[in-house]
Design a protein around this motif. Structure first.
Motif, PDB file in Angstrom:
ATOM      1  N   ASN A 112       0.694  -1.322  -0.034  1.00  0.00           N
ATOM      2  CA  ASN A 112       0.205  -0.036  -0.074  1.00  0.00           C
ATOM      3  C   ASN A 112       0.932   1.240   0.148  1.00  0.00           C
ATOM      4  N   HIS A 113       2.018   1.316   0.772  1.00  0.00           N
ATOM      5  CA  HIS A 113       2.775   2.464   0.807  1.00  0.00           C
ATOM      6  C   HIS A 113       3.484   2.732  -0.617  1.00  0.00           C
ATOM      7  N   ARG A 114       3.911   1.681  -1.504  1.00  0.00           N
ATOM      8  CA  ARG A 114       4.318   1.884  -2.743  1.00  0.00           C
ATOM      9  C   ARG A 114       3.182   2.307  -3.699  1.00  0.00           C
ATOM     10  N   HIS A 115       1.980   2.005  -3.439  1.00  0.00           N
ATOM     11  CA  HIS A 115       0.968   2.381  -4.263  1.00  0.00           C
ATOM     12  C   HIS A 115       0.647   3.660  -3.889  1.00  0.00           C
ATOM     13  N   TYR A 116       0.580   4.273  -2.629  1.00  0.00           N
ATOM     14  CA  TYR A 116       0.476   5.641  -2.220  1.00  0.00           C
ATOM     15  C   TYR A 116       1.491   6.446  -2.839  1.00  0.00           C
ATOM     16  N   LEU A 117       2.818   6.019  -3.161  1.00  0.00           N
ATOM     17  CA  LEU A 117       4.006   6.652  -3.895  1.00  0.00           C
ATOM     18  C   LEU A 117       3.931   6.605  -5.419  1.00  0.00           C
ATOM     19  N   GLY A 118       2.569   5.920  -5.759  1.00  0.00           N
ATOM     20  CA  GLY A 118       2.543   5.855  -7.199  1.00  0.00           C
ATOM     21  C   GLY A 118       3.610   4.814  -7.812  1.00  0.00           C
ATOM     22  N   GLN A 119       3.825   3.771  -7.190  1.00  0.00           N
ATOM     23  CA  GLN A 119       4.828   2.491  -7.483  1.00  0.00           C
ATOM     24  C   GLN A 119       3.776   1.405  -7.639  1.00  0.00           C
ATOM     25  N   ASP A 120       4.306   0.458  -8.609  1.00  0.00           N
ATOM     26  CA  ASP A 120       3.604  -0.948  -8.622  1.00  0.00           C
ATOM     27  C   ASP A 120       2.106  -0.727  -9.014  1.00  0.00           C
ATOM     28  N   LEU A 121       1.782   0.260  -9.854  1.00  0.00           N
ATOM     29  CA  LEU A 121       0.344   0.446 -10.274  1.00  0.00           C
ATOM     30  C   LEU A 121      -0.315  -0.540 -11.296  1.00  0.00           C
ATOM     31  N   GLU A 122       0.625  -1.344 -11.864  1.00  0.00           N
ATOM     32  CA  GLU A 122       0.233  -2.184 -12.981  1.00  0.00           C
ATOM     33  C   GLU A 122      -0.888  -3.192 -12.454  1.00  0.00           C
ATOM     34  N   SER A 123      -0.746  -3.640 -11.448  1.00  0.00           N
ATOM     35  CA  SER A 123      -1.488  -4.834 -10.877  1.00  0.00           C
ATOM     36  C   SER A 123      -2.912  -4.401 -10.430  1.00  0.00           C
ATOM     37  N   LEU A 124      -2.895  -3.077 -10.547  1.00  0.00           N
ATOM     38  CA  LEU A 124      -4.227  -2.613  -9.794  1.00  0.00           C
ATOM     39  C   LEU A 124      -5.435  -2.397 -10.772  1.00  0.00           C
ATOM     40  N   GLY A 125      -6.515  -2.790 -10.785  1.00  0.00           N
ATOM     41  CA  GLY A 125      -7.746  -2.532 -11.750  1.00  0.00           C
ATOM     42  C   GLY A 125      -8.317  -1.201 -11.595  1.00  0.00           C
ATOM     43  N   MET A 126      -9.596  -0.983 -12.208  1.00  0.00           N
ATOM     44  CA  MET A 126     -10.162   0.490 -12.162  1.00  0.00           C
ATOM     45  C   MET A 126     -10.594   0.677 -10.654  1.00  0.00           C
ATOM     46  N   LYS A 127     -11.318  -0.380 -10.079  1.00  0.00           N
ATOM     47  CA  LYS A 127     -11.719  -0.165  -8.938  1.00  0.00           C
ATOM     48  C   LYS A 127     -10.774   0.346  -7.801  1.00  0.00           C
ATOM     49  N   ASP A 128      -9.922  -0.389  -7.950  1.00  0.00           N
ATOM     50  CA  ASP A 128      -8.688  -0.201  -6.994  1.00  0.00           C
ATOM     51  C   ASP A 128      -7.994   1.151  -7.204  1.00  0.00           C
ATOM     52  N   LEU A 129      -7.735   1.334  -8.277  1.00  0.00           N
ATOM     53  CA  LEU A 129      -7.285   2.780  -8.659  1.00  0.00           C
ATOM     54  C   LEU A 129      -8.217   3.807  -8.159  1.00  0.00           C
ATOM     55  N   GLN A 130      -9.532   3.680  -8.231  1.00  0.00           N
ATOM     56  CA  GLN A 130     -10.518   4.715  -7.820  1.00  0.00           C
ATOM     57  C   GLN A 130     -10.475   4.812  -6.437  1.00  0.00           C
ATOM     58  N   SER A 131     -10.560   3.650  -5.711  1.00  0.00           N
ATOM     59  CA  SER A 131     -10.322   3.722  -4.137  1.00  0.00           C
ATOM     60  C   SER A 131      -8.995   4.193  -3.660  1.00  0.00           C
ATOM     61  N   LEU A 132      -8.031   4.110  -4.589  1.00  0.00           N
ATOM     62  CA  LEU A 132      -6.761   4.714  -4.101  1.00  0.00           C
ATOM     63  C   LEU A 132      -6.721   6.122  -4.436  1.00  0.00           C
ATOM     64  N   GLU A 133      -7.273   6.637  -5.273  1.00  0.00           N
ATOM     65  CA  GLU A 133      -7.550   8.134  -5.680  1.00  0.00           C
ATOM     66  C   GLU A 133      -8.475   8.777  -4.537  1.00  0.00           C
ATOM     67  N   GLN A 134      -9.543   8.260  -4.393  1.00  0.00           N
ATOM     68  CA  GLN A 134     -10.324   8.591  -2.962  1.00  0.00           C
ATOM     69  C   GLN A 134      -9.499   8.728  -1.768  1.00  0.00           C
ATOM     70  N   GLN A 135      -8.670   7.699  -1.498  1.00  0.00           N
ATOM     71  CA  GLN A 135      -8.050   7.630  -0.207  1.00  0.00           C
ATOM     72  C   GLN A 135      -7.035   8.974  -0.200  1.00  0.00           C
ATOM     73  N   LEU A 136      -6.150   9.145  -1.363  1.00  0.00           N
ATOM     74  CA  LEU A 136      -5.101  10.185  -1.618  1.00  0.00           C
ATOM     75  C   LEU A 136      -5.957  11.597  -1.320  1.00  0.00           C
ATOM     76  N   ASP A 137      -7.261  11.499  -1.987  1.00  0.00           N
ATOM     77  CA  ASP A 137      -7.800  13.189  -1.908  1.00  0.00           C
ATOM     78  C   ASP A 137      -8.173  13.226  -0.412  1.00  0.00           C
ATOM     79  N   THR A 138      -8.785  12.178   0.022  1.00  0.00           N
ATOM     80  CA  THR A 138      -8.938  12.516   1.850  1.00  0.00           C
ATOM     81  C   THR A 138      -7.741  12.939   2.532  1.00  0.00           C
ATOM     82  N   ALA A 139      -6.633  11.989   2.113  1.00  0.00           N
ATOM     83  CA  ALA A 139      -5.338  12.507   2.653  1.00  0.00           C
ATOM     84  C   ALA A 139      -4.948  13.810   2.532  1.00  0.00           C
ATOM     85  N   LEU A 140      -5.137  14.272   1.179  1.00  0.00           N
ATOM     86  CA  LEU A 140      -4.544  15.597   0.822  1.00  0.00           C
ATOM     87  C   LEU A 140      -5.486  16.663   1.420  1.00  0.00           C
TER      88      LEU A 140
END
Length: 251
Positions: A112-140
């Motif tokens: 998850n830490h690597r995903h938050y840094l924008g690394q190793d995103l190839e294995s994530l699907g659309m829903k995972d990317l949307q969830s990650l984006e929402q988490q980053l928006d909330t953290a921002l």
């Protein structure tokens, strides 16, 4: 005739020993790479020279992960071999299970830490990317809120310092005015005192002291008497003109 078996022993010649080490090390790394490719095995190779220089090789997995895996399995195997009590074996199994569970959590957190840094995103699907984006928006949003709070506190602190400096400046200006007023009063008082002080030249030009010369005083009195006599004669001349010649000798 077959080739005899070569006895392995330490090479005495230093140069030959170094050449042999380089060749055998290259061959060992080559064999490790071949077995990892052909058999899809995770291989970690560590070699230290006689001078302490490190040479290592590992497959696509990093060396730390392979060593950690080796340490985990070797530790569990040692504990299981050393323990013959069923209770100890059950406890050891629980420890092994807890360790594996904690290890899985750590790996998930690292991922998850690597995903938050924008690394190793190839294995994530659309829903995972949307969830990650929402988490980053909330953290921002939280980060910006905290940033604004710190800026507001910093501005308030600077305003307090400004007011304190302004009060100190006003106090210093008041003291300066009072000091200037005191100096002006002292100067005015000195000028007034200088006006009332008599001129020393008056004492230097004082009238001459009367002379005590007796002869001169006597001559002055005789001259004054002569003047009075002349005045008396002038006063009596009109009277003499009206008197008869006979009366003159009686006078």
């Amino acid at each position: 005739m077959g080739r005899g078996r070569v006895q392995l022993k330490r090479i005495e010649n230093k140069i030959n020993r170094q050449v042999t080490f380089s060749k055998r090390r290259a061959g060992l790394v080559k064999k490790a790479h071949e077995i990892s490719v052909l058999c899809e095995a995770e291989v970690a190779l560590i070699v230290f020279s006689n001078r302490g220089k490190l040479f290592e090789y590992s497959t696509d997995s990093c060396m730390e992960k392979i060593l950690e895996r080796y340490e985990r399995y070797s530790y569990a195997e040692r504990q299981l071999n050393n323990s013959n009590d069923p209770a100890d074996q059950s406890l050891q199994g629980n420890w092994t299970f807890d360790y594996a569970k904690l290890k899985a959590k750590i790996e998930l957190l690292q991922q998850n830490h690597r995903h938050y840094l924008g690394q190793d995103l190839e294995s994530l699907g659309m829903k995972d990317l949307q969830s990650l984006e929402q988490q980053l928006d909330t953290a921002l949003k939280h980060i910006r809120t905290r940033k604004n709070q710190l800026m507001h506190e910093s501005i308030s602190e600077l305003q307090k310092k400004e007011r304190a400096m302004q009060e100190q400046n006003n106090m210093l200006a008041k003291r300066i005015k009072e000091r200037e007023k005191t100096i002006a009063q002292e100067v005015q008082w000195q000028q007034q005192n200088q006006q009332h002080v008599p001129d020393p030249s008056n004492f230097l030009l004082s009238p001459p002291i009367p002379s005590l010369n007796m002869g001169g005083h006597y001559q002055g009195e005789m001259a004054a008497a002569e003047v009075r006599r002349n005045d008396l004669n002038l006063t009596l001349e009109p009277i003499y003109s009206y008197l008869s010649p006979r009366m003159l000798p009686n006078i």
